[in-house]
Design a protein around this motif. Structure first.
Motif, short mmCIF file in Angstrom:
data_model
loop_
_atom_site.label_atom_id
_atom_site.label_comp_id
_atom_site.label_asym_id
_atom_site.label_seq_id
_atom_site.Cartn_x
_atom_site.Cartn_y
_atom_site.Cartn_z
N LEU A 103 30.46 50.92 -14.88
CA LEU A 103 31.17 51.01 -13.61
C LEU A 103 31.15 52.43 -13.05
N GLU A 104 31.12 53.42 -13.93
CA GLU A 104 30.96 54.81 -13.48
C GLU A 104 29.58 55.01 -12.86
N ASN A 105 28.55 54.50 -13.54
CA ASN A 105 27.18 54.63 -13.02
C ASN A 105 27.03 53.97 -11.66
N GLU A 106 27.79 52.91 -11.42
CA GLU A 106 27.73 52.20 -10.13
C GLU A 106 28.61 52.85 -9.08
N ILE A 148 31.87 52.79 -9.05
CA ILE A 148 33.12 52.05 -8.89
C ILE A 148 34.28 52.82 -9.51
N LEU A 149 34.00 53.52 -10.62
CA LEU A 149 34.98 54.39 -11.27
C LEU A 149 34.49 55.83 -11.16
N VAL A 150 35.41 56.75 -10.91
CA VAL A 150 35.05 58.16 -10.79
C VAL A 150 36.09 59.02 -11.51
N HIS A 151 35.68 60.23 -11.89
CA HIS A 151 36.61 61.17 -12.51
C HIS A 151 37.25 62.04 -11.44
N GLU A 152 38.57 62.07 -11.44
CA GLU A 152 39.33 62.92 -10.51
C GLU A 152 39.93 64.07 -11.32
N PRO A 153 39.79 65.30 -10.80
CA PRO A 153 40.38 66.45 -11.51
C PRO A 153 41.87 66.26 -11.75
N ARG A 154 42.31 66.63 -12.93
CA ARG A 154 43.71 66.58 -13.37
C ARG A 154 44.30 65.18 -13.42
N ILE A 155 43.51 64.16 -13.14
CA ILE A 155 44.01 62.78 -13.21
C ILE A 155 43.26 62.00 -14.28
N GLY A 156 41.95 62.10 -14.24
CA GLY A 156 41.11 61.34 -15.17
C GLY A 156 40.30 60.30 -14.43
N MET A 171 23.80 51.03 4.44
CA MET A 171 22.96 50.40 3.41
C MET A 171 23.06 48.88 3.49
N ARG A 172 24.24 48.39 3.72
CA ARG A 172 24.41 46.94 3.82
C ARG A 172 23.62 46.38 5.00
N GLU A 173 23.63 47.10 6.12
CA GLU A 173 22.89 46.64 7.30
C GLU A 173 21.39 46.52 6.99
N VAL A 174 20.83 47.54 6.36
CA VAL A 174 19.41 47.53 6.02
C VAL A 174 19.09 46.39 5.05
N LEU A 175 19.89 46.29 3.99
CA LEU A 175 19.62 45.30 2.96
C LEU A 175 19.84 43.87 3.44
N HIS A 186 13.96 35.60 -2.09
CA HIS A 186 13.05 35.58 -3.23
C HIS A 186 12.51 36.97 -3.56
N ASN A 187 13.43 37.92 -3.71
CA ASN A 187 13.05 39.28 -4.09
C ASN A 187 14.13 39.80 -5.04
N ARG A 188 13.81 39.84 -6.32
CA ARG A 188 14.81 40.19 -7.34
C ARG A 188 15.33 41.62 -7.18
N TYR A 189 14.50 42.54 -6.70
CA TYR A 189 14.93 43.93 -6.55
C TYR A 189 15.89 44.07 -5.37
N LEU A 190 15.63 43.32 -4.32
CA LEU A 190 16.54 43.30 -3.18
C LEU A 190 17.88 42.70 -3.61
N GLU A 191 17.84 41.62 -4.37
CA GLU A 191 19.09 41.00 -4.86
C GLU A 191 19.91 41.98 -5.69
N LYS A 192 19.23 42.75 -6.54
CA LYS A 192 19.92 43.72 -7.38
C LYS A 192 20.58 44.81 -6.52
N SER A 193 19.87 45.28 -5.52
CA SER A 193 20.42 46.31 -4.62
C SER A 193 21.60 45.77 -3.83
N LEU A 194 21.48 44.53 -3.34
CA LEU A 194 22.58 43.92 -2.60
C LEU A 194 23.80 43.73 -3.48
N ALA A 195 23.59 43.36 -4.74
CA ALA A 195 24.72 43.18 -5.66
C ALA A 195 25.47 44.50 -5.85
N ALA A 196 24.74 45.60 -5.96
CA ALA A 196 25.38 46.91 -6.13
C ALA A 196 26.20 47.27 -4.89
#
Length: 195
Positions: free
Chosen positions: A39-42, A44-52, A69-73, A126-136
């Motif tokens: 989730l960090e790599n995506e 969705i989760l981030v590190h905030e100073p003094r919070i975690g 990005m959503r418009e293009v995809l 029918h494009n698995r790479y597009l589906e993966k990008s859209l999911a992100a």
């Protein structure tokens, strides 16, 4: 953990601690640590100073970037769907629009249905790479809070937009399908920024 973020059980800005998540999910810390890393790599989760570690919040610039990005995809998915979807997949889209009309007024059901409609277009491309990008991108959309389909006026407008999009795909018109998808995303972006 992703479901908890999507359902707003864990809200943007809220701290996420590995030990607490492990206890809550009744899991050892290793799979929780792996999930948190993903989730960090995506973003969705981030590190905030003094919070975690916290669930990411999106400022106006991030919202603009996300919708760009959503418009293009989504436009690309609609274009490819018009070209590559089987007759059965096209009929499924037409049926989904008809079902959406029946759900008018049931905004929670419409929010779920909206995802099914877009997923059908993504699969029809029918494009698995597009589906993966859209999911992100769609996972990041949950950081924006409540789905717009919960708003009665947006639900009505979205139905018209979905209908135009499905019709362009049914006619096998890639340019009109892409245009309809881009217009749909732009309308959602305008509504989101108003809120």
């Amino acid at each position: 953990l992703r479901d908890a973020i999507q359902s707003s059980r864990i809200k943007p800005g809220e701290r996420v601690m590995e030990v607490e998540v492990a206890e809550w999910l009744k899991l050892s810390r290793t799979p929780v640590r792996d999930a948190i890393r993903r989730l960090e790599n995506e973003g969705i989760l981030v590190h905030e100073p003094r919070i975690g570690l916290v669930v990411a919040t999106l400022d106006r610039q991030a919202v603009m970037e996300l919708y760009a990005m959503r418009e293009v995809l989504e436009g690309t998915a609609a274009r490819l769907c018009a070209r590559h979807a089987s007759d059965l997949e096209v009929q499924d889209l037409i049926d989904l629009v008809a079902r959406e009309r029946q759900l008018e007024g049931d905004h929670n059901a419409l929010a779920d249905h909206n995802r099914r409609f877009h997923d059908a277009i993504h699969r029809g491309a029918h494009n698995r790479y597009l589906e993966k990008s859209l999911a992100a991108v769609n996972d990041s959309m949950w950081l924006l809070g409540r789905p717009l389909m919960l708003l009665p006026e947006r639900a009505k407008t979205a139905l018209m937009e979905h209908s135009r999009l499905a019709e362009a795909i049914r006619r096998r018109d890639p340019e009109k399908a892409e245009e309809a998808a881009r217009n749909h995303v732009n309308a959602a972006q305008r509504e989101r920024l108003k809120r």
